[in-house]
Structure formats: structure tokens, C-alpha cells
Design an enzyme around this catalytic site. Sequence first.
Site, PDB file in Angstrom:
ATOM      1  N   HIS A  65      20.941  59.103 -43.715  1.00  0.00           N
ATOM      2  CA  HIS A  65      21.398  58.538 -42.428  1.00  0.00           C
ATOM      3  C   HIS A  65      20.655  57.257 -42.069  1.00  0.00           C
ATOM      4  CE1 HIS A  65      18.033  59.885 -39.758  1.00  0.00           C
ATOM      5  NE2 HIS A  65      17.908  60.862 -40.629  1.00  0.00           N
ATOM      6  N   GLU A  96      22.933  61.130 -37.361  1.00  0.00           N
ATOM      7  CA  GLU A  96      22.141  62.312 -37.712  1.00  0.00           C
ATOM      8  C   GLU A  96      21.160  62.679 -36.624  1.00  0.00           C
ATOM      9  OE1 GLU A  96      18.979  64.849 -39.348  1.00  0.00           O
ATOM     10  OE2 GLU A  96      18.792  62.897 -38.386  1.00  0.00           O
TER      11      GLU A  96
HETATM   12 ZN   LIG Z   1      16.179  62.073 -40.647  1.00  0.00          ZN
END
Ligand SMILES: [Zn+2]
Length: 351
Positions: free
Chosen positions: A71, A222
Site C-alpha cells: 500500500h 490500507e
Molecule cells: Zn502498512
Amino acid sequence: MATYPNISETKNLIKQLVSIPSPSGNTDNVISFIEDVLNDLQIEHKRNKKGGLIATIPGENEKEHRMLTAHVDTLGAMVKEIKRDGRLRLDLIGGFTYHSIDGEYCEIETSAGTIFTGTILHHETSVHVYKNARDAKRNQENMEVRIDAKVENAEDVRALGIEVGDFVSFDPRVEITENGFIKSRHLDDKASVAMLIQLMKRIKDEKLSLPYTTHFLISNNEEIGYGGNSNIPPETVEYLAVDMGAMGDGQSTDEYTVSICVKDASGPYHYGLRKNLTALAEENHIGYKLDIYPYYGSDASAAIRSGHDIIHGLIGPGIDASHAYERTHEDSLKNTEQLLYHYIQTKQVDI
Ligand SMILES: [Zn+2]
């Protein structure tokens, strides 16, 4: 042809990535940067509606796919309130403490795209004025942004174009030491994004033929929990999140090896995949640690939670002082890159 892992290139890429602000919810610029890199590599990619990026490299088996994710969104904040004295109250994006941003330089991005700089401070910081300066707990009520502009009240601030909802990002303070340490905010998870990009570059450079069509999802949500849980092609069998290994008392993860997560707050990761990863590390003399992360979830567990029928795993470099002034070492990057390189060439767990 370059020899891999090319750690100085990885470190450069990390430096570039952490220097582009990308708190969850405002990741366009960093995604555009990665799109340019993928265009140069001539790797097919597309953006999803959430603003994440999916790159795909065709493999021999097109019926079964494999997916890796990292992410690119980071912790950050938003302007919650413009105070009467011209300071800004914040609302945090992601899970961290006010203590970890006390004294940090920041940037405020207005909706028109103007950038102002500032410093995040406790309201009663000066020890010459405030009795309470030493002991006060840092929280949303008493932490604020001091804008680098001549402002005395809320009207002055609004006249600059600053408004509730403007994104605030933190100075990463990236520094790479001669003996191989990388100190910076947001190594979680930009170190892994850099490694996935390096991996794609290596596949191209070495003209590697992959056993399965392989997707690389650069997720962008995320830190707020719903990054990599969509756009997973139904052909996907294994789904490996590459995210930081958590260090601390009782943890086996360190800054020099690759951390293979066996369980986090969401529960155990897939046993078969974990065993394959461990065996691969053994066979290829890759330094690794098995570990449990107590207060942690990943894009792989988010995918499982949202109902995807996949085999999920989690590996990553060991990151000290996560969600604060983070640090890792190039040895950890090397080991993680090597494990990824061997992993993408292996057979998936039988289904
Ligand atoms: Zn992370």
C-alpha cells in the site's frame, strides 16, 4: 543489465516515494508517479475506482493467477477546525498517537492545490510560559498546527484558502545512512511498494517467464482498513501482502531479515503458503523470521474479511518504531526482495 537486488536503486525509489505526500484519501500524485514508472517499464496497468493501481504481467498459466500487494497510502491528518487564534486543530487519518507527531513539520494542501507549511505542536509548548508544558498528555484538544504565515485569527487563515477538510501530511525526514539504515516516516509501506516496483523491473530486465499471470496491486486505503480487498481477479489463488514487519519487545522481527507473518490480530495466515515461504527462504539462504503481530491487520486479511476465497499471506521488511519515526536496514530490503523474487517463480499451494 543491472544485478539484483539493486539496493541503492531501491533506496532511491523509497526516497522518492516517501517524499510525495499521500495520506489515505489523497493519493493521486503518488499513484501518477508509479504510473509513469510502469509506463517506462511497458507494464500493463490500470487504476481502479478507489484510485489504486493494478499492474499485470502475463504468465504461462492464465487460468490461475497470483496477486501481490503493497500500500502506498500513509498516515496523515485533516484540518478539523480553524481555531480563533489562527491555529489548526487536526483529525488523524490512520492509527497513531499525537505524541509521535509532536514537533513535526507538515504541509497543508488547500482544495485549490496551494501548499502551506507548518509545525505540529502542543498548544502549551513553551516551558517559559506554561507550567504544564512538561507533563501534558498530547491529544486532539491540545495539539495544533502553527502555519508558516502571518495569521492571527480564523479569518486570516480562511483568507489563505485553508478550510476544514484540507489534507495535512507530515515531513518524512528521510535520511539514508552510509551503513545502510533508512530512517523515514512512511516506510510503512512505501518500502514495500518500492520493492514491488523493483521486482517488476527485474522480471522485465531478466525476461523472466512467470508460471502464473501475476498482478501487482498498489493499494491506497490500507491505513484505514479497506485497501486491497477489491479488484482481485476471480482466477487469483494466492494473495500475498507485502507490508512492514512489526518490531518491539517479544517480537522476533528485526531490521535485517524478512519477516514472515504467521498470525496477526485477524488470525493465522494460510498455513500452507507460510510453509512454502519458509522453505523458499531456507533453500535460498534468505534471512527470515517468523512472527506474530499483535495489533495489526493487512490488506490480505482485509481481503479475506470481505469474502474473497484466496490463500493469503503476509511478509515484509522489519520496521522499527512503526507509525512514528520508522527505520529499517538495507539487509532487510535485500532479504525481502530475494524472497519475493523466488516466490513469484514457484508453484502455488494446491487447491
Ligand atoms: Zn502498512
